[in-house]
Design a protein around this motif. Structure first.
Motif, PDB file in Angstrom:
ATOM      1  N   GLY A   1       0.734  -1.243   0.000  1.00  0.00           N
ATOM      2  CA  GLY A   1       0.000   0.000   0.000  1.00  0.00           C
ATOM      3  C   GLY A   1       0.769   1.302   0.000  1.00  0.00           C
ATOM      4  O   GLY A   1       0.386   2.229   0.724  1.00  0.00           O
TER       5      GLY A   1
ATOM      6  N   SER B   1       1.768   5.063  -0.829  1.00  0.00           N
ATOM      7  CA  SER B   1       1.122   6.238  -1.417  1.00  0.00           C
ATOM      8  C   SER B   1       1.925   7.481  -1.074  1.00  0.00           C
ATOM      9  O   SER B   1       2.325   7.649   0.085  1.00  0.00           O
TER      10      SER B   1
ATOM     11  N   THR C   1       2.410   0.418   4.271  1.00  0.00           N
ATOM     12  CA  THR C   1       1.916  -0.390   5.376  1.00  0.00           C
ATOM     13  C   THR C   1       2.794  -1.615   5.589  1.00  0.00           C
ATOM     14  O   THR C   1       3.392  -2.147   4.661  1.00  0.00           O
TER      15      THR C   1
ATOM     16  N   GLN D   1       1.627  -4.832   7.235  1.00  0.00           N
ATOM     17  CA  GLN D   1       0.429  -5.426   7.821  1.00  0.00           C
ATOM     18  C   GLN D   1       0.740  -6.433   8.922  1.00  0.00           C
ATOM     19  O   GLN D   1       0.068  -6.476   9.943  1.00  0.00           O
TER      20      GLN D   1
ATOM     21  N   ILE E   1       2.041   1.644   9.961  1.00  0.00           N
ATOM     22  CA  ILE E   1       2.215   2.440   8.749  1.00  0.00           C
ATOM     23  C   ILE E   1       3.531   3.198   8.893  1.00  0.00           C
ATOM     24  O   ILE E   1       3.757   3.888   9.890  1.00  0.00           O
TER      25      ILE E   1
ATOM     26  N   SER F   1      -2.563   0.206  13.207  1.00  0.00           N
ATOM     27  CA  SER F   1      -3.158   0.801  12.011  1.00  0.00           C
ATOM     28  C   SER F   1      -4.410   0.084  11.540  1.00  0.00           C
ATOM     29  O   SER F   1      -4.870   0.321  10.419  1.00  0.00           O
TER      30      SER F   1
ATOM     31  N   ALA G   1      -3.686  -2.147   8.273  1.00  0.00           N
ATOM     32  CA  ALA G   1      -3.810  -1.414   7.014  1.00  0.00           C
ATOM     33  C   ALA G   1      -3.179  -2.196   5.870  1.00  0.00           C
ATOM     34  O   ALA G   1      -2.135  -2.820   6.015  1.00  0.00           O
TER      35      ALA G   1
ATOM     36  N   THR H   1      -3.604   1.865   0.354  1.00  0.00           N
ATOM     37  CA  THR H   1      -3.887   3.241   0.776  1.00  0.00           C
ATOM     38  C   THR H   1      -3.928   4.170  -0.442  1.00  0.00           C
ATOM     39  O   THR H   1      -3.411   3.835  -1.514  1.00  0.00           O
TER      40      THR H   1
ATOM     41  N   LEU I   1      -5.447   9.903   4.503  1.00  0.00           N
ATOM     42  CA  LEU I   1      -4.971   8.636   3.956  1.00  0.00           C
ATOM     43  C   LEU I   1      -6.121   7.636   3.970  1.00  0.00           C
ATOM     44  O   LEU I   1      -6.480   7.086   5.017  1.00  0.00           O
TER      45      LEU I   1
ATOM     46  N   THR J   1      -7.726   4.233   3.564  1.00  0.00           N
ATOM     47  CA  THR J   1      -7.022   2.987   3.854  1.00  0.00           C
ATOM     48  C   THR J   1      -7.971   1.792   3.873  1.00  0.00           C
ATOM     49  O   THR J   1      -9.053   1.850   4.465  1.00  0.00           O
TER      50      THR J   1
ATOM     51  N   ALA K   1      -8.564  -1.293   5.629  1.00  0.00           N
ATOM     52  CA  ALA K   1      -8.163  -1.788   6.945  1.00  0.00           C
ATOM     53  C   ALA K   1      -8.769  -3.167   7.164  1.00  0.00           C
ATOM     54  O   ALA K   1      -9.984  -3.305   7.304  1.00  0.00           O
TER      55      ALA K   1
ATOM     56  N   SER L   1     -10.582   6.400   6.936  1.00  0.00           N
ATOM     57  CA  SER L   1      -9.847   7.602   6.564  1.00  0.00           C
ATOM     58  C   SER L   1      -8.997   8.010   7.764  1.00  0.00           C
ATOM     59  O   SER L   1      -9.507   8.121   8.881  1.00  0.00           O
TER      60      SER L   1
END
Length: 318
Positions: free
Chosen positions: A62, A64, A74, A76, A81, A97, A100, A103, A111, A113, A115, A123
């Motif tokens: 993810g 961005s 991310t 995970q 993050i 996170s 996450a 994103t 951001l 995301t 999730a 958000s």
């Protein structure tokens, strides 16, 4: 220079760069991945290869860029993050996170995301306040929102494949509660997720053109990537097979080229012709990619354990 010589030189340069950075070198480039010497000159300079930033992660995804060009990505497995700054430094931007995954920054700097802790779209504001945008569909848990794209006008598309997660404690028995793996549209100012793609095996990567005309979506399970026309109401039409290759995450550059991930990074031009294959010095598949840096000319590449950067001649559109 012959193609075999170029591949050897690229591998040697990559290894030398890692040694210069005092980082343990990762395995050499997969020999099955070859650059296309007749088409890469407009993308990156001859001999340019991805350079390792760090290999300390559990499972990165993810990436961005924010407005300045810092990259947020991310991890995970470790529920974090991270931020890769313009100064080349890595910092943990957020712990906990909500697992996450994909994103995308909206125009307000939030951001957006996917999730997966409770299968939501959230958000995350610049001051790290979390707002849930989509929590379920018809009272049922989503499969596991994976990738997300926000248009210039504020509409949002996200993919919802099913990958069973070990950290799910809230769903009860394994399995999907919904009747399929789909791509959804959430129009600006609403929270209703409207299915717009229902015929993919396992939808995954999602990205759109900056003019709001087209959406690219990868069928990870079907091993193909498709291009759609975005209608005025946000619905999709004119499904066209774009590439005979699926993808996890993906991105676009300012020339309209599409970057797909898997065994390295494969680049297609806007007409769907494969124009470059970027080997990444790891034995793991690439999970996602974006453009970073002040000038958006640094390709930022994520793999499960490692992240890489690569200097480009083209620029990203995010």
């Amino acid at each position: 220079m012959k193609l075999t010589q170029k591949i050897f030189l690229a591998s040697a340069l990559s290894l030398g760069a890692l040694i210069a950075m005092k980082i343990n070198p990762t395995p050499v480039v997969n020999p099955r991945l070859v650059m296309l010497p007749d088409s890469t000159s407009d993308l990156f300079a001859d001999g340019t290869v991805p350079v390792l930033v760090s290999d300390q992660f559990g499972f990165t995804e993810g990436p961005s860029p924010d407005k300045k060009g810092n990259v947020y990505f991310t991890d995970q497995n470790n529920d974090k993050i991270w931020m890769y700054g313009l100064d080349g430094k890595l910092t943990v931007w957020m712990d906990s996170s909500r697992r996450a995954n994909g994103t995308y920054f909206d125009k307000k700097g939030n951001l957006i995301t996917a999730a997966e802790l409770r299968n939501e779209i959230i958000s995350i504001s610049p001051d790290k306040k979390i707002t849930t945008l989509v929590k379920d569909i018809g009272g049922k848990f989503m499969n596991g929102p994976n990738d997300v794209f926000v248009t210039e006008k504020g509409d949002m598309y996200f993919s919802d494949p099913y990958f069973q997660r070990s950290f799910w404690k809230h769903r009860g028995a394994p399995g999907m509660q919904l009747d399929g793996q789909k791509v959804y549209l959430v129009r600006k100012g609403t929270s209703e997720a409207i299915p717009v793609i229902t015929d993919m095996r396992v939808p995954n990567g999602v990205v759109g053109t900056p003019d709001g005309k087209y959406l690219y979506v990868a069928d990870y399970g079907g091993r193909k990537t498709f291009k759609y026309t975005i209608e005025k109401d946000g619905t999709l039409s004119n499904k066209t097979q774009f590439a005979d290759l699926g993808s996890d995450g993906m991105t676009l550059d300012n020339k309209g080229n599409v970057y797909l991930t898997g065994r390295g990074v494969t680049v297609y031009n806007k007409d769907g012709k494969r124009i470059a294959q970027i080997p990444v010095p790891t034995q793991q598949n690439v999970t996602n990619v974006c453009f970073a840096g002040k000038n958006r000319d640094i390709l930022f590449i994520t793999t499960p354990k490692s992240v890489f950067t690569m200097q480009m001649k083209v620029k990203g559109i995010e």
